[in-house]
Design a protein around this motif. Structure first.
Motif, mmCIF file in Angstrom:
data_model
loop_
_atom_site.group_PDB
_atom_site.id
_atom_site.type_symbol
_atom_site.label_atom_id
_atom_site.label_comp_id
_atom_site.label_asym_id
_atom_site.label_seq_id
_atom_site.Cartn_x
_atom_site.Cartn_y
_atom_site.Cartn_z
ATOM 1 N N GLN A 15 0.823 -1.204 0.000
ATOM 2 C CA GLN A 15 0.000 0.000 0.000
ATOM 3 C C GLN A 15 0.859 1.257 0.000
ATOM 4 O O GLN A 15 1.998 1.252 0.468
ATOM 5 C CB GLN A 15 -0.880 0.040 1.257
ATOM 6 C CG GLN A 15 -1.861 -1.108 1.387
ATOM 7 C CD GLN A 15 -2.559 -1.079 2.727
ATOM 8 O OE1 GLN A 15 -2.317 -1.938 3.572
ATOM 9 N NE2 GLN A 15 -3.433 -0.094 2.945
ATOM 10 N N VAL A 16 0.281 2.329 -0.462
ATOM 11 C CA VAL A 16 0.958 3.614 -0.460
ATOM 12 C C VAL A 16 1.418 3.978 0.946
ATOM 13 O O VAL A 16 2.546 4.459 1.148
ATOM 14 C CB VAL A 16 0.047 4.707 -1.048
ATOM 15 C CG1 VAL A 16 0.657 6.098 -0.865
ATOM 16 C CG2 VAL A 16 -0.247 4.430 -2.526
ATOM 17 N N ASN A 17 0.586 3.761 1.954
ATOM 18 C CA ASN A 17 0.935 4.114 3.333
ATOM 19 C C ASN A 17 2.189 3.408 3.834
ATOM 20 O O ASN A 17 2.851 3.886 4.758
ATOM 21 C CB ASN A 17 -0.224 3.786 4.281
ATOM 22 C CG ASN A 17 -1.212 4.926 4.406
ATOM 23 O OD1 ASN A 17 -0.877 6.079 4.188
ATOM 24 N ND2 ASN A 17 -2.448 4.601 4.751
ATOM 25 N N LYS A 20 5.380 4.003 -0.081
ATOM 26 C CA LYS A 20 5.741 5.256 -0.744
ATOM 27 C C LYS A 20 6.148 6.345 0.263
ATOM 28 O O LYS A 20 5.668 6.361 1.401
ATOM 29 C CB LYS A 20 4.570 5.754 -1.588
ATOM 30 C CG LYS A 20 4.180 4.801 -2.726
ATOM 31 C CD LYS A 20 5.327 4.594 -3.697
ATOM 32 C CE LYS A 20 4.904 3.742 -4.881
ATOM 33 N NZ LYS A 20 6.021 3.517 -5.830
ATOM 34 N N GLY A 23 3.415 8.098 2.166
ATOM 35 C CA GLY A 23 2.541 7.270 2.977
ATOM 36 C C GLY A 23 2.789 7.453 4.458
ATOM 37 O O GLY A 23 3.817 8.008 4.881
ATOM 38 N N GLY A 26 5.900 6.029 5.430
ATOM 39 C CA GLY A 26 6.922 6.291 4.433
ATOM 40 C C GLY A 26 8.254 6.707 5.014
ATOM 41 O O GLY A 26 9.318 6.319 4.513
ATOM 42 N N SER A 30 9.923 3.676 3.304
ATOM 43 C CA SER A 30 10.034 3.886 1.855
ATOM 44 C C SER A 30 11.476 3.791 1.360
ATOM 45 O O SER A 30 11.741 3.179 0.313
ATOM 46 C CB SER A 30 9.422 5.227 1.458
ATOM 47 O OG SER A 30 10.129 6.311 2.032
ATOM 48 N N SER A 86 -6.165 8.606 7.401
ATOM 49 C CA SER A 86 -5.207 8.207 6.365
ATOM 50 C C SER A 86 -5.387 6.755 5.942
ATOM 51 O O SER A 86 -4.837 6.345 4.917
ATOM 52 C CB SER A 86 -3.772 8.397 6.872
ATOM 53 O OG SER A 86 -3.507 9.750 7.171
ATOM 54 N N GLY A 93 -3.685 6.893 0.764
ATOM 55 C CA GLY A 93 -2.659 6.070 1.379
ATOM 56 C C GLY A 93 -3.033 4.615 1.539
ATOM 57 O O GLY A 93 -2.154 3.754 1.648
#
Length: 201
Positions: A15-17, A20, A23, A26, A30, A86, A93
């Protein structure tokens, strides 16, 4: 040797959270995730496993209105509970990363509010109802959702393998220690190539 129809890939928290820089996690994950190259390897493995006939399942950590089955009994759960906007199912995210979007389009996606991808949802029933007895785990972080899900799946009676080059953590030493634990606590750790040998058998 079991047929490949008995196996599934559990793709945890892509997941983005988690992955990335923008996120929620992150700042912690990340950079080491990017440095490890794990996303590209996992995409290749997921694609190859699907082509070999494997079921592909993604899990997402989300927090619906009312908090669902979230229990604030750890620092991790308190942190996400405090930042739950979020993690709403529709929040940016909470979405799967773009690199996984094409694979996820035809995959089963299971949401929950637990560290184990097999807790607080219907995923164990979904797997067993399809005759799946063996699962191959990918995801981030190795010492969090990966280890928790792998141990949980083993206790539920699944044969669990962790795909060692398709998981990552914030710290390399912690990653290695977690894999060493899982070598004993599950059916073992396999590279993506070795896991594909199982699916092609």
């Amino acid at each position: 040797m079991m047929s490949r129809q008995d196996g599934a890939v559990l793709a945890l928290h892509w997941q983005v959270n988690v992955i990335k820089p923008d996120g929620f996690f992150g700042g912690m994950l990340s950079e080491p995730v990017a440095r490890s190259g794990v996303v590209a390897r996992a995409v290749r493995f997921h694609s190859a496993a699907r082509q070999a006939g494997a079921e592909l399942v993604f899990t997402r950590f989300t927090v619906p209105d009312g908090e669902g089955s979230l229990v604030r009994n750890t620092g991790f759960m308190r942190a996400v509970g405090d930042a739950q906007e979020s993690f709403r199912p529709g929040a940016a995210g909470a979405q799967l990363i773009p690199e996984m979007s094409e694979l996820a389009a035809n995959a089963y996606i299971a949401d929950n509010q637990k560290l184990s991808g097999l807790a607080g949802n219907d995923l164990p029933h979904w797997l067993t109802s399809r005759g799946i007895t063996t699962v191959f785990i990918t995801g981030v972080a190795t010492n969090l959702t990966v280890e928790q899900t792998a141990r949980h799946g083993t206790d539920l009676g699944f044969t669990v393998y962790v795909v060692s080059d398709c998981v990552a953590a914030a710290d390399e030493a912690i990653h290695a220690a977690s894999l060493a634990n899982l070598e004993l606590a599950t059916a073992g750790c396999l590279t993506a190539d070795d896991a594909m040998d199982w699916f092609r058998a």
